[in-house]
Design a protein around this motif. Structure first.
Motif, short mmCIF file in Angstrom:
data_model
loop_
_atom_site.label_atom_id
_atom_site.label_comp_id
_atom_site.label_asym_id
_atom_site.label_seq_id
_atom_site.Cartn_x
_atom_site.Cartn_y
_atom_site.Cartn_z
N THR A 237 0.80 -1.23 0.00
CA THR A 237 0.00 0.00 0.00
C THR A 237 0.83 1.28 0.00
N ASP A 238 2.05 1.20 0.51
CA ASP A 238 2.82 2.44 0.67
C ASP A 238 3.68 2.79 -0.56
N GLY A 239 3.77 1.90 -1.52
CA GLY A 239 4.59 2.15 -2.70
C GLY A 239 6.07 2.13 -2.37
N LEU A 240 6.90 2.61 -3.29
CA LEU A 240 8.35 2.61 -3.03
C LEU A 240 8.67 3.67 -1.97
N PRO A 241 9.44 3.30 -0.96
CA PRO A 241 9.72 4.29 0.08
C PRO A 241 10.59 5.42 -0.46
N GLN A 242 10.28 6.62 -0.04
CA GLN A 242 11.10 7.77 -0.42
C GLN A 242 11.94 8.11 0.81
#
Ligand code: C5P
Length: 397
Positions: free
Chosen positions: A291-296
């Motif tokens: 759900t959070d996508g690729l971490p930035q």
């Protein structure tokens, strides 16, 4: 040398136990105070009466002996001595030590102690050569347990080979060496070791590769020369040595605080592989892949602990030693690093994968001081540690 020294002598169950009676006499002749402990198996080979008569004091045998507990608990007993000697050290007793078992008085004392331990193995040659025993010996050596023997020769069981317990006077010589006051007595040396772990979230982190083997060996070598050692370590693959004050940390900033708390020191050796960055937006809860996508991730610089201590105006350790793990132009880069960091010495090594040094048991280093560079032959990490500890003791004592 041995006068008034307290030796806790654990007698295990082996035919060599008869030699331990003579060992008690030899130690007492030299003025040592011997507190004997007899294992249940040991009692099959020598009697409690002969042991206590020779030692001139009662023999301790059972963990749950209320009398002993009220007079002196097993924890106190394990720490009142200057040195613990296990002779004979049977395969079984050493297996218990290696595994950390504590199911009788002897093994409990050995697990509870904060003192150095010398073992004199004695067993049948096949038992000695068995991979299980050799594995246990390697574990005990890594734990900093001192060892004397076994000797090679005819065995009581009729076989020939290594497994005979060392002779009493050989054991006395090792006890003497273990209790000798080294050149670093009274000196406090700080050692950092292992990697640091910088969290990304509660389950993930960034880190440098580091087993902690070299830093651990250095701490042990300094201890062997009589130093009081504070060992600040990140999560390493190898256990910290016995007999040092260990402070366990995770992150670079925790390491910085632990180093500051450990000062003053006469010398400081920075062998840790400190992560250069930490994640400034580390999550308090686990970042979800779905759900959070690729971490930035955003990064912040970590404190340079070595440079910070080197630059101290007040309370700087008399000798500050840094490490430089390089893959190219090792000496040139490390020489520049010594100046940039402001430390006194740099121990430089080539950690290119082809060298097999990272995580391996050997190291090939160049010591860089204000006087120049000195390249040492490739040798075991313990030998590098011993050579460095000797140099440190020459510099600060
Ligand atoms: O700059 P670099 O990481 O190559 O320097 C290595 C030396 O600096 C080692 O002695 C290491 O323990 C120390 N160091 C430190 N704090 C950092 C980074 C490295 O003490 N943040």
């Amino acid at each position: 040398m041995l006068a008034s020294k307290h030796i806790l002598l654990i007698i295990g169950g082996g035919i060599a136990a008869f030699k331990s009676l003579d060992l008690i006499r030899r130690l007492r002749e030299r003025g040592a105070i011997v507190t004997p402990v007899l294992t249940q198996a040991g009692e099959e080979f020598v009697t409690p009466l002969s042991v206590s008569a020779l030692a001139g004091q009662k023999v301790f045998q059972h963990l749950f002996d209320l009398n002993d507990e009220s007079e002196m608990g097993h924890i106190e007993l394990s720490r009142a001595a200057d040195l613990i000697v296990v002779a004979p050290a049977t395969a079984d007793l050493m297996a218990k030590m290696a595994a950390g078992l504590a199911n009788d008085l002897a093994s409990t004392l050995l697990l509870a102690t904060d003192k150095r331990v010398l073992v004199a193995p004695a067993m049948n040659v096949r038992m000695w050569e068995h991979p299980a025993t050799q594995r246990n010996i390697a574990t005990l050596e890594r734990d900093g347990i001192l060892m004397v023997g076994p000797n090679e020769g005819d065995m009581a069981c009729g076989e020939y080979g290594p497994g005979r317990m060392s002779e009493p006077l050989e054991i006395v010589a090792e006890i003497d060496a273990a209790l000798a006051e080294g050149p670093l007595k009274g000196k406090h040396v700080l050692v950092t070791s292992g990697p640091t772990h910088e969290p990304i979230d509660p389950v993930r982190y960034i880190a440098n590769r580091s087993s902690g083997a070299q830093g651990t060996a250095i701490a042990r070598a300094l201890l062997a020369l009589g130093a009081e050692v504070t060992f600040v370590t990140g999560p390493a693959d190898v256990p910290p040595p016995m007999g040092v004050k260990t402070v366990e940390i995770q992150t670079a900033s925790e390491m910085e605080a632990a180093v500051a708390a450990a000062l003053p020191a006469d010398a400081a050796v920075f062998a840790a592989a400190v992560a250069d960055w930490h994640v400034t937006n580390a999550g308090d809860s686990k970042i979800k892949k779905d759900t959070d996508g690729l971490p930035q991730l955003t990064f912040g610089e970590n404190p340079d602990i070595l440079a910070g201590v080197s630059a101290m105006k007040k309370g700087r350790p008399g000798l500050v030693v840094g490490f430089a793990a390089e893959t190219d132009d090792v000496i040139e880069n490390a020489t520049k690093k010594r100046i940039r960091k402001g430390c006194d010495w740099i121990v430089a090594n080539d950690v290119s994968p082809a060298t097999g040094i990272m995580g391996g048991s050997e190291n090939a280093v160049t010591l860089i001081t204000g006087q120049g560079a000195e390249t040492w032959p490739r040798m075991g990490k313990d030998a590098v540690a011993a050579a460095l500890a000797k140099k440190i003791s020459e510099a600060i004592s």
